[in-house]
Enzyme design. Structure first.
Site, PDB file in Angstrom:
ATOM      1  N   LYS A  22      28.987 -69.661 -33.035  1.00  0.00           N
ATOM      2  CA  LYS A  22      30.324 -69.172 -33.437  1.00  0.00           C
ATOM      3  C   LYS A  22      30.821 -68.154 -32.425  1.00  0.00           C
ATOM      4  CE  LYS A  22      30.617 -65.620 -36.488  1.00  0.00           C
ATOM      5  NZ  LYS A  22      31.451 -64.495 -36.090  1.00  0.00           N
ATOM      6  N   ASN A  23      29.941 -67.249 -31.990  1.00  0.00           N
ATOM      7  CA  ASN A  23      30.377 -66.146 -31.129  1.00  0.00           C
ATOM      8  C   ASN A  23      30.516 -66.542 -29.664  1.00  0.00           C
ATOM      9  OD1 ASN A  23      30.548 -64.709 -33.431  1.00  0.00           O
ATOM     10  ND2 ASN A  23      28.729 -63.448 -33.080  1.00  0.00           N
ATOM     11  N   ARG A  94      39.268 -60.462 -36.672  1.00  0.00           N
ATOM     12  CA  ARG A  94      39.206 -59.534 -35.541  1.00  0.00           C
ATOM     13  C   ARG A  94      39.063 -60.234 -34.204  1.00  0.00           C
ATOM     14  NH1 ARG A  94      38.138 -55.182 -34.510  1.00  0.00           N
ATOM     15  NH2 ARG A  94      36.591 -55.797 -32.989  1.00  0.00           N
ATOM     16  N   CYS A 118      36.663 -53.481 -40.547  1.00  0.00           N
ATOM     17  CA  CYS A 118      36.097 -54.451 -41.486  1.00  0.00           C
ATOM     18  C   CYS A 118      34.975 -53.720 -42.231  1.00  0.00           C
ATOM     19  CB  CYS A 118      35.563 -55.675 -40.754  1.00  0.00           C
ATOM     20  SG  CYS A 118      34.080 -55.315 -39.854  1.00  0.00           S
ATOM     21  N   ARG A 123      35.522 -50.720 -36.040  1.00  0.00           N
ATOM     22  CA  ARG A 123      35.764 -51.717 -34.982  1.00  0.00           C
ATOM     23  C   ARG A 123      36.888 -51.284 -34.027  1.00  0.00           C
ATOM     24  NH1 ARG A 123      33.272 -56.360 -37.178  1.00  0.00           N
ATOM     25  NH2 ARG A 123      33.007 -57.139 -35.067  1.00  0.00           N
ATOM     26  N   PRO A 124      36.739 -50.164 -33.350  1.00  0.00           N
ATOM     27  CA  PRO A 124      37.793 -49.693 -32.447  1.00  0.00           C
ATOM     28  C   PRO A 124      37.996 -50.646 -31.257  1.00  0.00           C
ATOM     29  CG  PRO A 124      35.795 -48.431 -32.134  1.00  0.00           C
ATOM     30  CD  PRO A 124      35.551 -49.306 -33.325  1.00  0.00           C
ATOM     31  N   ILE A 125      39.114 -50.462 -30.544  1.00  0.00           N
ATOM     32  CA  ILE A 125      39.403 -51.302 -29.364  1.00  0.00           C
ATOM     33  C   ILE A 125      39.654 -50.443 -28.124  1.00  0.00           C
ATOM     34  CG2 ILE A 125      40.323 -53.293 -30.648  1.00  0.00           C
ATOM     35  CD1 ILE A 125      43.145 -52.110 -30.108  1.00  0.00           C
ATOM     36  N   ASP A 126      39.212 -49.184 -28.182  1.00  0.00           N
ATOM     37  CA  ASP A 126      39.488 -48.263 -27.065  1.00  0.00           C
ATOM     38  C   ASP A 126      38.937 -48.773 -25.725  1.00  0.00           C
ATOM     39  OD1 ASP A 126      37.028 -47.731 -28.531  1.00  0.00           O
ATOM     40  OD2 ASP A 126      36.656 -46.196 -27.020  1.00  0.00           O
ATOM     41  N   LEU A 127      37.797 -49.439 -25.749  1.00  0.00           N
ATOM     42  CA  LEU A 127      37.213 -49.905 -24.468  1.00  0.00           C
ATOM     43  C   LEU A 127      38.021 -51.079 -23.905  1.00  0.00           C
ATOM     44  CD1 LEU A 127      33.416 -49.645 -25.371  1.00  0.00           C
ATOM     45  CD2 LEU A 127      34.823 -48.021 -24.065  1.00  0.00           C
TER      46      LEU A 127
HETATM   47  C1  EPZ Z   1      30.704 -59.133 -31.532  1.00  0.00           C
HETATM   48  O1  EPZ Z   1      31.586 -58.268 -32.210  1.00  0.00           O
HETATM   49  C2  EPZ Z   1      30.306 -60.202 -32.552  1.00  0.00           C
HETATM   50  N1  EPZ Z   1      31.499 -60.927 -32.983  1.00  0.00           N
HETATM   51  C3  EPZ Z   1      29.630 -59.535 -33.750  1.00  0.00           C
HETATM   52  O2  EPZ Z   1      29.198 -60.580 -34.607  1.00  0.00           O
HETATM   53  C4  EPZ Z   1      28.404 -58.778 -33.262  1.00  0.00           C
HETATM   54  O3  EPZ Z   1      27.818 -58.105 -34.350  1.00  0.00           O
HETATM   55  C5  EPZ Z   1      28.822 -57.761 -32.187  1.00  0.00           C
HETATM   56  O4  EPZ Z   1      29.510 -58.443 -31.122  1.00  0.00           O
HETATM   57  C6  EPZ Z   1      27.635 -57.022 -31.596  1.00  0.00           C
HETATM   58  O5  EPZ Z   1      26.731 -57.941 -31.054  1.00  0.00           O
HETATM   59  C7  EPZ Z   1      31.968 -61.919 -32.195  1.00  0.00           C
HETATM   60  O6  EPZ Z   1      31.441 -62.195 -31.123  1.00  0.00           O
HETATM   61  C8  EPZ Z   1      33.157 -62.668 -32.708  1.00  0.00           C
HETATM   62  P1  EPZ Z   1      31.244 -54.938 -30.050  1.00  0.00           P
HETATM   63  P2  EPZ Z   1      32.421 -57.160 -31.353  1.00  0.00           P
HETATM   64  O7  EPZ Z   1      32.570 -54.764 -29.427  1.00  0.00           O
HETATM   65  O8  EPZ Z   1      32.810 -57.727 -30.051  1.00  0.00           O
HETATM   66  C9  EPZ Z   1      31.894 -50.312 -30.575  1.00  0.00           C
HETATM   67  C10 EPZ Z   1      28.863 -61.694 -36.588  1.00  0.00           C
HETATM   68  O9  EPZ Z   1      28.152 -61.404 -37.541  1.00  0.00           O
HETATM   69  N2  EPZ Z   1      33.141 -50.492 -29.816  1.00  0.00           N
HETATM   70  O10 EPZ Z   1      30.057 -55.197 -29.198  1.00  0.00           O
HETATM   71  O11 EPZ Z   1      33.482 -56.603 -32.223  1.00  0.00           O
HETATM   72  C11 EPZ Z   1      32.058 -50.811 -32.006  1.00  0.00           C
HETATM   73  O12 EPZ Z   1      32.604 -49.786 -32.814  1.00  0.00           O
HETATM   74  C12 EPZ Z   1      29.715 -60.633 -35.938  1.00  0.00           C
HETATM   75  O13 EPZ Z   1      28.924 -62.826 -36.048  1.00  0.00           O
HETATM   76  C13 EPZ Z   1      33.851 -49.362 -29.417  1.00  0.00           C
HETATM   77  O14 EPZ Z   1      33.458 -48.236 -29.684  1.00  0.00           O
HETATM   78  O15 EPZ Z   1      31.282 -56.072 -31.163  1.00  0.00           O
HETATM   79  C14 EPZ Z   1      30.665 -51.145 -32.432  1.00  0.00           C
HETATM   80  O16 EPZ Z   1      30.052 -49.977 -32.926  1.00  0.00           O
HETATM   81  C15 EPZ Z   1      29.650 -59.328 -36.702  1.00  0.00           C
HETATM   82  N3  EPZ Z   1      35.013 -49.534 -28.743  1.00  0.00           N
HETATM   83  C16 EPZ Z   1      29.981 -51.553 -31.121  1.00  0.00           C
HETATM   84  O17 EPZ Z   1      30.855 -51.152 -30.069  1.00  0.00           O
HETATM   85  C17 EPZ Z   1      35.500 -50.782 -28.420  1.00  0.00           C
HETATM   86  O18 EPZ Z   1      36.566 -50.866 -27.767  1.00  0.00           O
HETATM   87  C18 EPZ Z   1      29.745 -53.036 -31.010  1.00  0.00           C
HETATM   88  O19 EPZ Z   1      30.982 -53.644 -30.983  1.00  0.00           O
HETATM   89  C19 EPZ Z   1      34.771 -51.903 -28.836  1.00  0.00           C
HETATM   90  C20 EPZ Z   1      33.594 -51.742 -29.529  1.00  0.00           C
END
Ligand code: EPZ
Length: 419
Positions: A22-23, A94, A118, A123-127
């Protein structure tokens, strides 16, 4: 309302075929925006998240032909319109925020509703935004919307404070047509990043190091259409590995990549599970005595956060004390309360859960609090005494294809009912 009902106590046997990831499929569908030619994705899993994303592209005039029988998904974005602000599907899912990078790369602008948080975190998007600005985009946020504009993105060096999967994917796609060279440092290393990079390179992109901590992208003029088969779902495979362990069964899992599953394989072996990999199949023998283990979730190649709830179900039944530390998301312990309802002995201290293994769980009404927590409830229900009824199935359907059928074929007494 649909519920999954499980009568616990059945052993599992036989084989299960794992769907594609899925991911991986979600970012690859979004990446099809980068080419005006037809993209064909093979064996696409029929999931709620895929349907939502495909409908979003349809809304934007993308031609879509998705055969649920064969899994063949044809996308043609020749007449794609720049996203209009009326689409609030981002809030519904998201991962659709990943559309910003390719839309910015193709049209030089994108306006979408801000993604919500969620259950598992804000789930911030700052990065994502930091990277878009470094590539020369202007970002405006207001009234629940975010707009990004850039006549032509310019390559730059981007350091990610956290190896965010989504930010890495969004920026990788945004940089494909950027002028010059883009370097993403401290990038996510998940296998799905490698898959996205491989997909884009097959279309004619110039990307090196996708799946490693440092990715270099040389901007190109355009990308061609291709046919592509994404990787297998390492989290679904891990979920079935835990199912063999928690039911003391031996099963064969088809559709695995040993390297992608390394953290889960090592942790389950530490627990006492025997695992034999033969190419893209594996035999999991969960019949032996199991030992408690400690788990700390980390970005890949550390132990995956998406396997944390499933392991918690298993460890709640292993005699002794296990400690689980969730370092990736700030609120990914909502399944603890549901497991405690079933008789588990778990205490939470901040981002750490301390488990004291109990001899058995008892079936009762529980709910899926997020996608993987739903899977954890199914695993607990497989061994709980009596009947377990799981509600809020939409979480599970987002990420697992026909999960109850797959478990039923292995011998579980599990049905989806309308109650
Ligand atoms: C992806 O989510 C996956 N989703 C998630 O799977 C998975 O748990 C996650 O990566 C971690 O492996 C998809 O691929 C669709 P992240 P994503 O950005 O991209 C912080 C599932 O069960 N962060 O790596 O949203 C954030 O707060 C789902 O299939 C920032 O601080 O994950 C979190 O603590 C759940 N700023 C951490 O990074 C940002 O701009 C991980 O988030 C972005 C993220």
């Amino acid at each position: 309302m649909e519920k999954i009902v499980i009568k616990g106590g059945k052993k599992l046997k036989g084989e299960v075929d794992i769907s594609l990831a899925k991911n991986s499929v979600l970012p690859i569908i979004v990446a099809s925006i980068l080419s005006p030619n037809e993209i064909i994705i093979k064996n696409t899993p029929v999931l709620e998240d895929v349907t939502v994303l495909v409908n979003l592209l349809k809304d934007l005039n993308c031609e879509v032909d998705f055969s649920h029988e064969t899994g063949e998904l044809k996308l043609n974005t020749a007449n794609l319109q720049p996203i209009s602000s009326n689409s609030d599907l981002i809030r519904k899912m998201r991962a659709s925020f990943l559309i910003m990078g390719p839309m910015l790369a193709r049209f030089g602008s994108c306006k979408i509703s801000l993604p919500g948080g969620c259950n598992i975190g804000s789930r911030p998007i700052d990065l994502h935004l930091k990277g878009f600005k470094l590539l020369g985009a202007e970002i405006e946020i207001g009234h629940g919307f975010i707009e990004a504009k850039a006549k032509k993105l310019k390559g730059n060096r981007i350091y990610l404070d956290f190896p965010s999967v989504g930010a890495t994917e969004n920026l990788l796609m945004a940089a494909v047509f950027a002028e010059g060279t883009t370097i993403i440092e401290n990038a996510a290393e998940e296998p799905e990043i490698w898959d996205l990079g491989n997909f884009l390179n097959s279309m004619g992109a110039k990307i090196e190091g996708a799946g490693l901590g440092r990715i270099t992208i040389e901007g190109v003029e355009s990308l061609k259409g291709i046919e592509y088969k994404p990787i297998y779902d390492r989290i679904e495979a891990g979920t079935f590995m835990v199912a063999a362990a928690i039911t003391d069964s031996i099963i064969t899992i088809n559709g695995v990549n040993e390297e992608h599953l390394r953290p889960t394989i090592e942790k389950l072996k530490e627990c006492g599970v025997k695992i034999q990999v033969n190419g893209d199949s594996m035999i999991v023998d969960g019949t032996g005595k199991k030992k408690p283990v400690d788990i700390k979730t980390l970005p890949y190649p550390g132990f995956p956060t998406d396997m944390q709830p499933q392991m918690m179900s298993l460890l709640s039944l292993i005699e002794g004390s296990s400690v689980i530390t969730e370092t990736v998301f700030e609120n990914r312990f909502m399944h603890v309360a549901e497991l405690v309802r079933m008789g588990a002995s778990i205490k939470i201290d901040g981002r750490t859960a301390i488990l004291d293994g109990v001899s058995n769980l008892t079936g009762c009404e529980v709910k899926a609090t997020d996608l993987r927590a739903g899977a954890a409830m199914i695993l607990a229900g497989l061994v709980a005494h009596g009947e377990t009824e799981i509600g809020e199935l939409y979480h599970i359907d987002r990420g697992y294809t026909n999960i109850e059928e797959k478990f039923r074929k292995l011998g579980a007494d599990i049905y989806r009912v309308d109650k």
